[in-house]
Design an enzyme around this catalytic site. Structure first.
Site, PDB file in Angstrom:
ATOM      1  N   LEU A   9       0.157  -1.542  -0.308  1.00  0.00           N
ATOM      2  CA  LEU A   9       0.030   0.329  -0.312  1.00  0.00           C
ATOM      3  C   LEU A   9       1.214   1.249   0.003  1.00  0.00           C
ATOM      4  O   LEU A   9       0.745   2.220  -0.927  1.00  0.00           O
ATOM      5  CB  LEU A   9      -0.812  -0.167   1.089  1.00  0.00           C
ATOM      6  CG  LEU A   9      -1.975   1.024   1.637  1.00  0.00           C
ATOM      7  CD1 LEU A   9      -3.091   1.491   0.325  1.00  0.00           C
ATOM      8  CD2 LEU A   9      -2.808   1.523   3.034  1.00  0.00           C
ATOM      9  N   GLU A  59       3.753   4.286  -0.421  1.00  0.00           N
ATOM     10  CA  GLU A  59       4.195   4.509  -1.234  1.00  0.00           C
ATOM     11  C   GLU A  59       5.395   6.179  -0.563  1.00  0.00           C
ATOM     12  O   GLU A  59       4.406   6.492   0.308  1.00  0.00           O
ATOM     13  CB  GLU A  59       3.439   5.408  -2.823  1.00  0.00           C
ATOM     14  CG  GLU A  59       3.048   3.922  -3.547  1.00  0.00           C
ATOM     15  CD  GLU A  59       2.473   4.740  -4.337  1.00  0.00           C
ATOM     16  OE1 GLU A  59       2.933   5.755  -5.369  1.00  0.00           O
ATOM     17  OE2 GLU A  59       1.631   3.691  -5.206  1.00  0.00           O
ATOM     18  N   GLU A 105       0.769  -0.236  10.530  1.00  0.00           N
ATOM     19  CA  GLU A 105      -0.155  -0.450   9.993  1.00  0.00           C
ATOM     20  C   GLU A 105      -1.802   0.425  10.936  1.00  0.00           C
ATOM     21  O   GLU A 105      -2.413   0.717  10.736  1.00  0.00           O
ATOM     22  CB  GLU A 105      -0.851  -1.468  10.632  1.00  0.00           C
ATOM     23  CG  GLU A 105       0.118  -2.830   9.937  1.00  0.00           C
ATOM     24  CD  GLU A 105      -0.823  -3.896   9.542  1.00  0.00           C
ATOM     25  OE1 GLU A 105      -1.982  -4.584   9.849  1.00  0.00           O
ATOM     26  OE2 GLU A 105       0.104  -5.208   9.608  1.00  0.00           O
TER      27      GLU A 105
END
Ligand code: COS
Length: 379
Positions: A124, A126, A363
């Site tokens: 996910l 970047e 997370e």
């Protein structure tokens, strides 16, 4: 441990604890110091079937309840957080397939993931899209039945070792989060490359790297769900993933407290073990209360994840926020109790404190968890 578990759950938890004590703990210091991925531990977990704990039986795994994968992560993290990430990262990569995949995809990838033949992660983040995951730039364009992927994912857990990824990319940029799609990307087919491998403060046995996509072709059938559903699949996967980080935090805190109690009973100052001083005893009492509360909240969240309860987003953010803060406080105080020795690398406390820090960050930072919680409250 006072949260009420079934007999089967208790037996499972104890079996992981025994294995962790006997096989993982003796390697923990070396794994941290060398900063190398422990393939021997990976093989051990593979043999134990731990990668199937988040995959239903019909798809080749052995999961019946979310609590099992969480307990496995908890018990391994109690002795070595880097090793617990072997299970955690594989689970986080598996969740999107189990949540958003077609029947064919689940039947194809489930058994391979459960057996550890496919080593997977969750793509996910970047460089410009961290907390604001919607800011991603990696794109996929459909050309003759194949998607061409271009872009860079970074801070990819287990990046150097994975042979498969679930990658979230833009397929329709003007649509924002509704223009994000998820793909199962296999290294052998799509030839993604490993970029910079990071040097980190903690979890040093769990490598983190960039993954580079340069005209990587991905078969059309590897799209998860439909185009535009990727962001929602990612968020739902994080709802399942955050309790695994909470469990990791609980295990780490538990391990630090146990080690600290052992130390305090042996360390003599002013003519008696320091465990006999009330100041130290109160620190242990605070640790114990917080760990029990974090564990109960985490296990309760697992039930909501199993039931796909609408409150799962709220509670998974709550347990991740609370448990990771507990891990940070408990490891910091465990080090403090060991004083100068705690600061030395001969003792495990500084490693545990370094490892705790990441649980407040990955997370979703704890600030993001607060946003998620507040949004659910104010909805
Ligand atoms: N489950 C399912 N769908 C969800 C969801 C969830 N938990 N949370 C949000 N969505 C959906 C929304 O319903 C919305 O769907 P529609 O477009 O159909 O209405 C869509 O996702 C966009 O949601 P939202 O507008 O809330 O997105 P934001 O851009 O405001 O971002 C946060 C929300 C901040 C929560 C998100 O960016 C986030 O979690 N960031 C942290 C990322 C992270 O954890 N990174 C760590 C990487 S993995 S180690």
């Amino acid at each position: 441990m006072y949260y009420q578990l079934t007999e089967e759950q208790k037996r499972f938890k104890e079996s992981v604890r025994r294995l962790a004590d006997e096989r993982v703990e003796p390697r923990a210091k070396e794994i941290d110091q060398k900063g190398e991925f422990p393939w021997d531990i990976f093989e051990l977990f593979k043999k134990q079937g731990y990668f199937g704990l988040c995959i239903p039986e019909v798809y080749g795994g052995q999961s019946s309840e979310h609590i099992y994968v969480c307990m496995a992560i908890e018990e391994v993290a109690r002795v070595c957080v880097s090793s617990s990430l072997i299970i955690q990262v594989q689970a986080l990569g598996t969740f999107p397939i189990m949540i958003g995949g077609s029947e064919d995809q689940k039947r194809k990838y489930g058994p391979l993931l459960a057996r550890g033949e496919k080593i997977i992660n969750f793509g996910l983040t970047e460089p410009e899209a961290g907390s604001d995951a919607s800011m991603m730039r990696t794109k996929a364009e459909l050309k003759n039945d194949k998607y061409m992927l271009n872009g860079t994912k970074h801070f990819m857990s287990n990046g150097p070792n994975v042979n498969t990824m679930v990658v979230f990319v833009l397929t329709d940029p003007p649509k924002g989060t509704r223009g994000i799609s998820a793909f199962i990307v296999e290294k052998e087919v799509s030839k993604f490359r490993v970029g910079k491998v990071e040097s980190k403060m903690g979890i040093r046995g769990a490598p983190t790297s960039e993954i580079l996509f340069q005209d990587c072709s991905v078969p059309k059938e590897n799209l998860l769900g439909e185009e535009g559903k990727g962001f929602r699949i990612a968020m739902a996967a994080l709802d399942a993933g955050r309790p695994t980080i909470a469990a990791q935090s609980v295990g780490l805190a538990q391990g630090a407290m146990e080690k600290s109690i052992r130390y305090a009973k042996e360390r003599i100052q002013f003519g008696k073990p320091i465990s006999e001083f009330q100041g130290i005893q109160w620190m242990f009492a605070d640790m114990a209360c917080e760990i029990e509360a974090a564990r109960a909240l985490t296990y309760q969240t697992c039930n909501l994840v199993d039931q796909n309860d609408p409150q799962k987003t709220y509670l998974s953010a709550c347990c991740k926020l609370f448990a990771s803060d507990v891990a940070m406080r408990v490891t910091t105080n465990a080090l403090q109790i060991a004083g100068g020795y705690g600061y030395m690398t001969d003792f495990p406390f500084e490693r545990m404190m370094r490892d705790a820090k990441i649980t407040q960050i990955y997370e979703g930072t704890n600030q993001i968890q607060k946003i998620v919680i507040a949004r659910e409250l104010l909805r």
